[in-house]
Design an enzyme around this catalytic site. Structure first.
Site, PDB file in Angstrom:
ATOM      1  N   ASN A  41       0.816  -1.217   0.000  1.00 19.03           N
ATOM      2  CA  ASN A  41       0.000   0.000   0.000  1.00 19.03           C
ATOM      3  C   ASN A  41       0.857   1.278   0.000  1.00 19.03           C
ATOM      4  O   ASN A  41       1.715   1.461   0.872  1.00 19.03           O
ATOM      5  CB  ASN A  41      -0.904  -0.013   1.241  1.00 19.03           C
ATOM      6  CG  ASN A  41      -2.162   0.815   1.056  1.00 19.03           C
ATOM      7  OD1 ASN A  41      -2.409   1.343  -0.034  1.00 19.03           O
ATOM      8  ND2 ASN A  41      -2.954   0.929   2.102  1.00 19.03           N
ATOM      9  N   ARG A 151     -13.155  -5.899  15.418  1.00 22.89           N
ATOM     10  CA  ARG A 151     -12.146  -4.909  15.826  1.00 22.89           C
ATOM     11  C   ARG A 151     -12.824  -3.557  15.973  1.00 22.89           C
ATOM     12  O   ARG A 151     -13.520  -3.109  15.050  1.00 22.89           O
ATOM     13  CB  ARG A 151     -11.055  -4.835  14.757  1.00 22.89           C
ATOM     14  CG  ARG A 151      -9.877  -3.971  15.152  1.00 22.89           C
ATOM     15  CD  ARG A 151      -8.937  -3.729  13.988  1.00 22.89           C
ATOM     16  NE  ARG A 151      -9.314  -2.536  13.242  1.00 22.89           N
ATOM     17  CZ  ARG A 151      -8.515  -1.869  12.412  1.00 22.89           C
ATOM     18  NH1 ARG A 151      -7.282  -2.292  12.199  1.00 22.89           N
ATOM     19  NH2 ARG A 151      -8.927  -0.804  11.763  1.00 22.89           N
ATOM     20  N   TYR A 163      -6.838   6.511  14.659  1.00 28.59           N
ATOM     21  CA  TYR A 163      -6.535   5.505  13.643  1.00 28.59           C
ATOM     22  C   TYR A 163      -7.763   4.613  13.385  1.00 28.59           C
ATOM     23  O   TYR A 163      -8.464   4.223  14.318  1.00 28.59           O
ATOM     24  CB  TYR A 163      -5.351   4.621  14.074  1.00 28.59           C
ATOM     25  CG  TYR A 163      -5.323   3.381  13.233  1.00 28.59           C
ATOM     26  CD1 TYR A 163      -4.896   3.458  11.912  1.00 28.59           C
ATOM     27  CD2 TYR A 163      -5.845   2.183  13.696  1.00 28.59           C
ATOM     28  CE1 TYR A 163      -4.964   2.356  11.081  1.00 28.59           C
ATOM     29  CE2 TYR A 163      -5.909   1.073  12.879  1.00 28.59           C
ATOM     30  CZ  TYR A 163      -5.472   1.166  11.571  1.00 28.59           C
ATOM     31  OH  TYR A 163      -5.569   0.084  10.760  1.00 28.59           O
ATOM     32  N   ASP A 220      -6.673  -2.071  17.593  1.00 22.56           N
ATOM     33  CA  ASP A 220      -5.380  -1.811  16.943  1.00 22.56           C
ATOM     34  C   ASP A 220      -4.853  -0.441  17.393  1.00 22.56           C
ATOM     35  O   ASP A 220      -5.491   0.586  17.144  1.00 22.56           O
ATOM     36  CB  ASP A 220      -5.591  -1.824  15.421  1.00 22.56           C
ATOM     37  CG  ASP A 220      -4.287  -1.801  14.634  1.00 22.56           C
ATOM     38  OD1 ASP A 220      -3.226  -1.602  15.255  1.00 22.56           O
ATOM     39  OD2 ASP A 220      -4.342  -1.982  13.399  1.00 22.56           O
ATOM     40  N   HIS A 222      -1.907   0.648  16.374  1.00 19.65           N
ATOM     41  CA  HIS A 222      -1.183   1.102  15.184  1.00 19.65           C
ATOM     42  C   HIS A 222       0.131   1.808  15.540  1.00 19.65           C
ATOM     43  O   HIS A 222       0.424   2.904  15.051  1.00 19.65           O
ATOM     44  CB  HIS A 222      -2.077   2.008  14.329  1.00 19.65           C
ATOM     45  CG  HIS A 222      -1.964   1.732  12.861  1.00 19.65           C
ATOM     46  ND1 HIS A 222      -1.350   2.604  11.999  1.00 19.65           N
ATOM     47  CD2 HIS A 222      -2.358   0.690  12.108  1.00 19.65           C
ATOM     48  CE1 HIS A 222      -1.390   2.109  10.771  1.00 19.65           C
ATOM     49  NE2 HIS A 222      -1.995   0.944  10.813  1.00 19.65           N
ATOM     50  N   GLU A 246      -3.378  -4.884  19.363  1.00 19.44           N
ATOM     51  CA  GLU A 246      -2.481  -5.014  18.203  1.00 19.44           C
ATOM     52  C   GLU A 246      -1.490  -3.851  18.119  1.00 19.44           C
ATOM     53  O   GLU A 246      -1.868  -2.696  18.321  1.00 19.44           O
ATOM     54  CB  GLU A 246      -3.368  -5.048  16.960  1.00 19.44           C
ATOM     55  CG  GLU A 246      -2.620  -5.087  15.656  1.00 19.44           C
ATOM     56  CD  GLU A 246      -3.587  -5.123  14.474  1.00 19.44           C
ATOM     57  OE1 GLU A 246      -4.737  -5.579  14.632  1.00 19.44           O
ATOM     58  OE2 GLU A 246      -3.183  -4.679  13.394  1.00 19.44           O
ATOM     59  N   GLU A 272       2.315  -6.768  11.328  1.00 24.43           N
ATOM     60  CA  GLU A 272       1.860  -6.555   9.944  1.00 24.43           C
ATOM     61  C   GLU A 272       2.894  -5.812   9.104  1.00 24.43           C
ATOM     62  O   GLU A 272       2.865  -5.910   7.891  1.00 24.43           O
ATOM     63  CB  GLU A 272       0.520  -5.823   9.918  1.00 24.43           C
ATOM     64  CG  GLU A 272       0.596  -4.379  10.389  1.00 24.43           C
ATOM     65  CD  GLU A 272      -0.776  -3.714  10.494  1.00 24.43           C
ATOM     66  OE1 GLU A 272      -1.714  -4.369  10.973  1.00 24.43           O
ATOM     67  OE2 GLU A 272      -0.886  -2.545  10.102  1.00 24.43           O
ATOM     68  N   ARG A 293       1.181 -11.403  13.228  1.00 19.99           N
ATOM     69  CA  ARG A 293       0.299 -10.681  12.299  1.00 19.99           C
ATOM     70  C   ARG A 293       0.866 -10.563  10.882  1.00 19.99           C
ATOM     71  O   ARG A 293       0.305  -9.843  10.043  1.00 19.99           O
ATOM     72  CB  ARG A 293       0.070  -9.264  12.839  1.00 19.99           C
ATOM     73  CG  ARG A 293      -0.812  -9.193  14.040  1.00 19.99           C
ATOM     74  CD  ARG A 293      -2.263  -8.998  13.668  1.00 19.99           C
ATOM     75  NE  ARG A 293      -2.493  -7.803  12.904  1.00 19.99           N
ATOM     76  CZ  ARG A 293      -3.323  -7.725  11.873  1.00 19.99           C
ATOM     77  NH1 ARG A 293      -3.985  -8.791  11.465  1.00 19.99           N
ATOM     78  NH2 ARG A 293      -3.493  -6.580  11.233  1.00 19.99           N
ATOM     79  N   HIS A 322      -2.639 -10.446   8.888  1.00 23.69           N
ATOM     80  CA  HIS A 322      -3.070  -9.152   8.369  1.00 23.69           C
ATOM     81  C   HIS A 322      -3.980  -9.390   7.152  1.00 23.69           C
ATOM     82  O   HIS A 322      -3.633 -10.155   6.262  1.00 23.69           O
ATOM     83  CB  HIS A 322      -1.772  -8.463   7.922  1.00 23.69           C
ATOM     84  CG  HIS A 322      -1.902  -7.046   7.542  1.00 23.69           C
ATOM     85  ND1 HIS A 322      -2.536  -6.119   8.314  1.00 23.69           N
ATOM     86  CD2 HIS A 322      -1.430  -6.375   6.455  1.00 23.69           C
ATOM     87  CE1 HIS A 322      -2.449  -4.936   7.735  1.00 23.69           C
ATOM     88  NE2 HIS A 322      -1.789  -5.064   6.608  1.00 23.69           N
ATOM     89  N   GLU A 349      -7.790 -11.634   9.827  1.00 20.07           N
ATOM     90  CA  GLU A 349      -8.475 -10.356   9.628  1.00 20.07           C
ATOM     91  C   GLU A 349      -9.262 -10.408   8.316  1.00 20.07           C
ATOM     92  O   GLU A 349      -8.760 -10.887   7.294  1.00 20.07           O
ATOM     93  CB  GLU A 349      -7.436  -9.223   9.565  1.00 20.07           C
ATOM     94  CG  GLU A 349      -8.056  -7.851   9.395  1.00 20.07           C
ATOM     95  CD  GLU A 349      -7.006  -6.727   9.421  1.00 20.07           C
ATOM     96  OE1 GLU A 349      -5.808  -7.029   9.260  1.00 20.07           O
ATOM     97  OE2 GLU A 349      -7.395  -5.561   9.606  1.00 20.07           O
ATOM     98  N   TRP A 412       2.747   6.659  12.342  1.00 14.63           N
ATOM     99  CA  TRP A 412       1.378   6.537  11.858  1.00 14.63           C
ATOM    100  C   TRP A 412       0.989   5.082  11.919  1.00 14.63           C
ATOM    101  O   TRP A 412       0.236   4.507  12.373  1.00 14.63           O
ATOM    102  CB  TRP A 412       1.222   7.021  10.414  1.00 14.63           C
ATOM    103  CG  TRP A 412      -0.213   6.886  10.005  1.00 14.63           C
ATOM    104  CD1 TRP A 412      -1.251   7.733  10.310  1.00 14.63           C
ATOM    105  CD2 TRP A 412      -0.819   5.810   9.262  1.00 14.63           C
ATOM    106  NE1 TRP A 412      -2.444   7.244   9.829  1.00 14.63           N
ATOM    107  CE2 TRP A 412      -2.206   6.069   9.184  1.00 14.63           C
ATOM    108  CE3 TRP A 412      -0.322   4.633   8.697  1.00 14.63           C
ATOM    109  CZ2 TRP A 412      -3.110   5.208   8.540  1.00 14.63           C
ATOM    110  CZ3 TRP A 412      -1.198   3.772   8.055  1.00 14.63           C
ATOM    111  CH2 TRP A 412      -2.590   4.067   7.965  1.00 14.63           C
TER     112      TRP A 412
END
Ligand code: KDG
Ligand code: MG
Length: 412
Positions: A41, A151, A163, A220, A222, A246, A272, A293, A322, A349, A412
């Protein structure tokens, strides 16, 4: 002995049906086709170029049956090891070769991996909202669809976001959270750990009151907290029996989890953004986490993720792959075949793809009553529709950045 299945071509397909995807299509001289997911991504074209310029020429003429040999060749002979771009490219080749082997054998890939260890893969869905009312609607919608695990992410009051909060409803009234934005400039989001830490226990206290004890709840962070903040959060959430917490702190420093583990029994899920068994060595050997993950798409494909999960199994750590929408349906199918076969499967997930995505990727996996099953079509069970893909040209999209109240760049 089965004869060789020489590779005739390896094509890199880039399309954007609702979001960007990079797919590798490997075709043998006999016309057997295998698909692999190479979507990273926000950095899609880096993997596409790596595959097109450096990997595809190495594949032509090789025997598609020699999956382990090709994996080792791509990993070792590049000399430059690991990293998300390389490991996503290796992953795509690996998936495509498993797909070919399954299609040639007339068997779904999970049968080649040892057969089913369970009837289906338990999945968790996403629910999010701008406030608790909104989140409540989102959770109820997921429970009505039969999900047993959800989640929860919600905007933190006074912070103007947080997030994982969906900003739009996609087809079917679903909230889909897509962090990569098709804007010229990178979006910046604010973050305030103290506000978040004060609010998170209220969120889960509300959720247990509202939805009862039975539903499995996940969350999560993050990567946004320091180890001691993460320890405090884990402890404060213990009364609410989370299935997992997570990415509570960045995991490049695996030893950071020693401190967190000393303070809380809330189960921890990590990985992840990690892509190699070496990224997990301390986390696994010291039993610092409960769920791995890593994804089949970013961690070297079925071959490498299976190795990682089997290593984790020796320490009673389970899988928790993930699976947001930036894992393509090909990656999701591969994750489900592996998840069905391994013994230490935990949860998968499942963030359902947009309807437009399914116009390009036709899948045989099916969802029912909180579980996904990869289906019994030969190979991975995914077909790629070139005509549909031509309607969706690649469109650059970037993941956001985060900044603290004083303007400092944050994780992030
Ligand atoms: O591309 C980034 C997403 O994959 C990530 O933000 C999603 O954290 C995520 C998750 O758990 O699904
Ligand atoms: Mg995550």
């Amino acid at each position: 002995m089965t004869g060789a299945a020489r590779i005739r071509s390896a094509e890199v397909l880039v399309a954007s049906p609702a979001r960007n995807f990079v797919t590798l299509r490997v075709t043998t001289e006999d016309g057997v086709v295998g698909l692999g997911d190479a979507t990273l991504n926000g950095r899609e074209l880096a993997v596409a170029a790596y595959l097109r310029d450096h990997v595809a020429p190495l594949l032509v003429g090789r025997d598609a049956h020699r999956i382990e040999d090709v994996w080792q060749l791509l990993y070792r002979s590049a000399y430059w090891r690991r990293g998300p771009v390389t490991m996503s490219a290796v992953a795509a080749v690996d998936m495509a070769l498993w797909d070919i082997k399954g299609r040639m054998a007339g068997m779904p890939v999970y049968q080649l991996l040892g057969g089913a260890s369970r009837d289906g893969c338990l999945v968790y869905a996403h629910a999010s909202g701008a406030d608790l009312d909104d989140l409540g609607d989102s959770v109820r919608a997921r429970l009505d669809e039969g999900y047993l695990a959800v989640r929860l992410q919600v905007a933190v009051p006074g912070m103007g976001g947080g997030y994982g909060v969906a900003s739009s409803r996609a087809s079917g009234g679903r909230y889909t959270y897509e962090p990569a934005k098709r804007a010229g400039l990178q979006i910046e989001e604010g973050w305030d750990s103290r506000r978040y830490l004060r609010f998170a226990p209220d969120l889960f206290s509300w959720a247990r009151e509202e939805f009862g004890a039975e539903v499995m709840l996940l969350h999560d962070v993050h990567h946004r907290l320091t180890p001691i903040e993460a320890a405090r959060l884990g402890r404060s959430l213990e009364p609410f029996d989370l299935f997992w917490l997570e990415d509570c702190t960045p995991a490049e420093n695996q030893e950071a989890f020693r401190l967190i583990r000393q303070h809380t029994t809330t189960p921890l899920a990590v990985g992840e953004v990690l892509n190699s068994v070496w990224d997990f060595r301390t986390l696994i050997q010291e039993q610092l986490i409960d769920y791995v993950r890593a994804s089949v798409t970013h961690a070297g494909g079925i071959t490498h993720l299976k190795r990682l999960f089997e290593f984790a199994a020796q320490y009673q750590i389970k899988s928790g792959s993930h699976g947001p929408t930036d894992i393509s349906p090909v990656g999701m199918a591969a994750a489900l075949h592996l998840g069905l076969a391994i013994h230490n499967f935990g949860i998968q997930e499942h963030m359902a793809h947009h309807d437009l995505t399914h116009e390009v990727f036709h899948t045989s996996y099916r969802y029912a009553d909180g579980y996904l099953h990869p289906g019994d079509a030969p190979g991975l069970g995914v077909e790629y529709n070139d005509d549909a893909a031509r309607r969706f040209a690649y469109s650059p999209a970037l993941l956001p950045a985060a900044r603290l109240t004083d303007g400092t760049v944050h994780d992030w």
